[in-house]
Write a protein that holds these residues in place. Sequence first.
Motif, PDB file in Angstrom:
ATOM      1  N   ALA A 101      18.235  -1.314 -18.429  1.00  0.00           N
ATOM      2  CA  ALA A 101      18.421  -1.971 -17.128  1.00  0.00           C
ATOM      3  C   ALA A 101      18.197  -0.972 -15.992  1.00  0.00           C
ATOM      4  O   ALA A 101      17.578  -1.313 -14.975  1.00  0.00           O
ATOM      5  CB  ALA A 101      19.813  -2.595 -17.039  1.00  0.00           C
ATOM      6  N   ASP A 102      18.668   0.256 -16.157  1.00  0.00           N
ATOM      7  CA  ASP A 102      18.447   1.295 -15.146  1.00  0.00           C
ATOM      8  C   ASP A 102      16.956   1.566 -14.954  1.00  0.00           C
ATOM      9  O   ASP A 102      16.494   1.822 -13.849  1.00  0.00           O
ATOM     10  CB  ASP A 102      19.155   2.594 -15.528  1.00  0.00           C
ATOM     11  CG  ASP A 102      20.661   2.510 -15.397  1.00  0.00           C
ATOM     12  OD1 ASP A 102      21.160   1.570 -14.740  1.00  0.00           O
ATOM     13  OD2 ASP A 102      21.346   3.384 -15.964  1.00  0.00           O
ATOM     14  N   ALA A 103      16.203   1.504 -16.054  1.00  0.00           N
ATOM     15  CA  ALA A 103      14.760   1.745 -15.966  1.00  0.00           C
ATOM     16  C   ALA A 103      14.048   0.626 -15.209  1.00  0.00           C
ATOM     17  O   ALA A 103      12.962   0.841 -14.657  1.00  0.00           O
ATOM     18  CB  ALA A 103      14.172   1.889 -17.376  1.00  0.00           C
ATOM     19  N   LEU A 104      14.650  -0.553 -15.160  1.00  0.00           N
ATOM     20  CA  LEU A 104      14.039  -1.688 -14.457  1.00  0.00           C
ATOM     21  C   LEU A 104      14.346  -1.708 -12.956  1.00  0.00           C
ATOM     22  O   LEU A 104      13.740  -2.478 -12.216  1.00  0.00           O
ATOM     23  CB  LEU A 104      14.487  -3.006 -15.090  1.00  0.00           C
ATOM     24  CG  LEU A 104      14.001  -3.251 -16.511  1.00  0.00           C
ATOM     25  CD1 LEU A 104      14.612  -4.527 -17.070  1.00  0.00           C
ATOM     26  CD2 LEU A 104      12.488  -3.311 -16.575  1.00  0.00           C
ATOM     27  N   VAL A 105      15.256  -0.866 -12.503  1.00  0.00           N
ATOM     28  CA  VAL A 105      15.638  -0.839 -11.081  1.00  0.00           C
ATOM     29  C   VAL A 105      14.430  -0.596 -10.171  1.00  0.00           C
ATOM     30  O   VAL A 105      14.256  -1.315  -9.183  1.00  0.00           O
ATOM     31  CB  VAL A 105      16.769   0.183 -10.824  1.00  0.00           C
ATOM     32  CG1 VAL A 105      16.997   0.410  -9.335  1.00  0.00           C
ATOM     33  CG2 VAL A 105      18.057  -0.297 -11.497  1.00  0.00           C
ATOM     34  N   PRO A 106      13.561   0.380 -10.457  1.00  0.00           N
ATOM     35  CA  PRO A 106      12.393   0.553  -9.583  1.00  0.00           C
ATOM     36  C   PRO A 106      11.476  -0.679  -9.547  1.00  0.00           C
ATOM     37  O   PRO A 106      10.902  -1.001  -8.511  1.00  0.00           O
ATOM     38  CB  PRO A 106      11.651   1.758 -10.178  1.00  0.00           C
ATOM     39  CG  PRO A 106      12.685   2.492 -10.954  1.00  0.00           C
ATOM     40  CD  PRO A 106      13.633   1.440 -11.465  1.00  0.00           C
ATOM     41  N   LEU A 107      11.370  -1.386 -10.661  1.00  0.00           N
ATOM     42  CA  LEU A 107      10.559  -2.602 -10.693  1.00  0.00           C
ATOM     43  C   LEU A 107      11.186  -3.685  -9.810  1.00  0.00           C
ATOM     44  O   LEU A 107      10.474  -4.388  -9.081  1.00  0.00           O
ATOM     45  CB  LEU A 107      10.409  -3.099 -12.131  1.00  0.00           C
ATOM     46  CG  LEU A 107       9.492  -4.288 -12.353  1.00  0.00           C
ATOM     47  CD1 LEU A 107       8.067  -3.982 -11.885  1.00  0.00           C
ATOM     48  CD2 LEU A 107       9.498  -4.685 -13.821  1.00  0.00           C
ATOM     49  N   CYS A 108      12.502  -3.809  -9.839  1.00  0.00           N
ATOM     50  CA  CYS A 108      13.204  -4.751  -8.968  1.00  0.00           C
ATOM     51  C   CYS A 108      12.980  -4.393  -7.499  1.00  0.00           C
ATOM     52  O   CYS A 108      12.721  -5.264  -6.668  1.00  0.00           O
ATOM     53  CB  CYS A 108      14.705  -4.748  -9.259  1.00  0.00           C
ATOM     54  SG  CYS A 108      15.152  -5.439 -10.855  1.00  0.00           S
ATOM     55  N   ARG A 109      13.069  -3.114  -7.192  1.00  0.00           N
ATOM     56  CA  ARG A 109      12.845  -2.651  -5.817  1.00  0.00           C
ATOM     57  C   ARG A 109      11.425  -2.992  -5.366  1.00  0.00           C
ATOM     58  O   ARG A 109      11.214  -3.487  -4.265  1.00  0.00           O
ATOM     59  CB  ARG A 109      13.104  -1.140  -5.727  1.00  0.00           C
ATOM     60  CG  ARG A 109      13.117  -0.612  -4.307  1.00  0.00           C
ATOM     61  CD  ARG A 109      13.472   0.878  -4.218  1.00  0.00           C
ATOM     62  NE  ARG A 109      14.653   1.225  -4.993  1.00  0.00           N
ATOM     63  CZ  ARG A 109      14.643   2.021  -6.077  1.00  0.00           C
ATOM     64  NH1 ARG A 109      13.530   2.557  -6.509  1.00  0.00           N
ATOM     65  NH2 ARG A 109      15.759   2.291  -6.724  1.00  0.00           N
ATOM     66  N   TRP A 110      10.445  -2.742  -6.238  1.00  0.00           N
ATOM     67  CA  TRP A 110       9.052  -3.056  -5.928  1.00  0.00           C
ATOM     68  C   TRP A 110       8.902  -4.554  -5.650  1.00  0.00           C
ATOM     69  O   TRP A 110       8.229  -4.955  -4.708  1.00  0.00           O
ATOM     70  CB  TRP A 110       8.145  -2.621  -7.077  1.00  0.00           C
ATOM     71  CG  TRP A 110       6.700  -2.884  -6.816  1.00  0.00           C
ATOM     72  CD1 TRP A 110       5.822  -2.055  -6.185  1.00  0.00           C
ATOM     73  CD2 TRP A 110       5.957  -4.060  -7.169  1.00  0.00           C
ATOM     74  NE1 TRP A 110       4.574  -2.656  -6.125  1.00  0.00           N
ATOM     75  CE2 TRP A 110       4.644  -3.882  -6.714  1.00  0.00           C
ATOM     76  CE3 TRP A 110       6.289  -5.242  -7.814  1.00  0.00           C
ATOM     77  CZ2 TRP A 110       3.655  -4.833  -6.900  1.00  0.00           C
ATOM     78  CZ3 TRP A 110       5.308  -6.203  -7.997  1.00  0.00           C
ATOM     79  CH2 TRP A 110       4.008  -5.993  -7.539  1.00  0.00           C
ATOM     80  N   GLY A 111       9.538  -5.391  -6.473  1.00  0.00           N
ATOM     81  CA  GLY A 111       9.478  -6.838  -6.271  1.00  0.00           C
ATOM     82  C   GLY A 111      10.092  -7.251  -4.950  1.00  0.00           C
ATOM     83  O   GLY A 111       9.540  -8.100  -4.235  1.00  0.00           O
TER      84      GLY A 111
END
Length: 128
Positions: A101-111
């Motif tokens: 989940a921590d690794a997905l944080v930058p992807l969420c930010r990009w979205g």
Amino acid sequence: MHLLVSTMSDRTEIPAQPFICGLDAALRVIGGKWKPLILFFLAKEPRRYGELKRCVRGVSDKMLIQHLKELEVDGVVLRTDYQEIPPRVLYELSPFGFSLADALVPLCRWGDENAEIIEKNLNAKRDS
């Protein structure tokens, strides 16, 4: 590295292909339309099935159950059945799941940062 992959339909074990790269390994765990959203909501707090179903709008019961089982087999989600009536089952991320989940944080930010552009492109694609 080889993994043993169990298909949900026949439960036979077949050897998985070696990973091409780290992204390939990660996508084998989070691949699927709903898994990233399941991770997103479980990273906030443990949830019961009904709560999770309301959070992940649009997912069918079949797909939510299947994805939860796969994430549990992959060691990402922990399922606690309290053996009560009515049934009470709690889903939460394992430490391994939190690291994903921590690794997905930058992807969420990009979205978040590009939501308007993405929406505009999707609407243009739909209109053409």
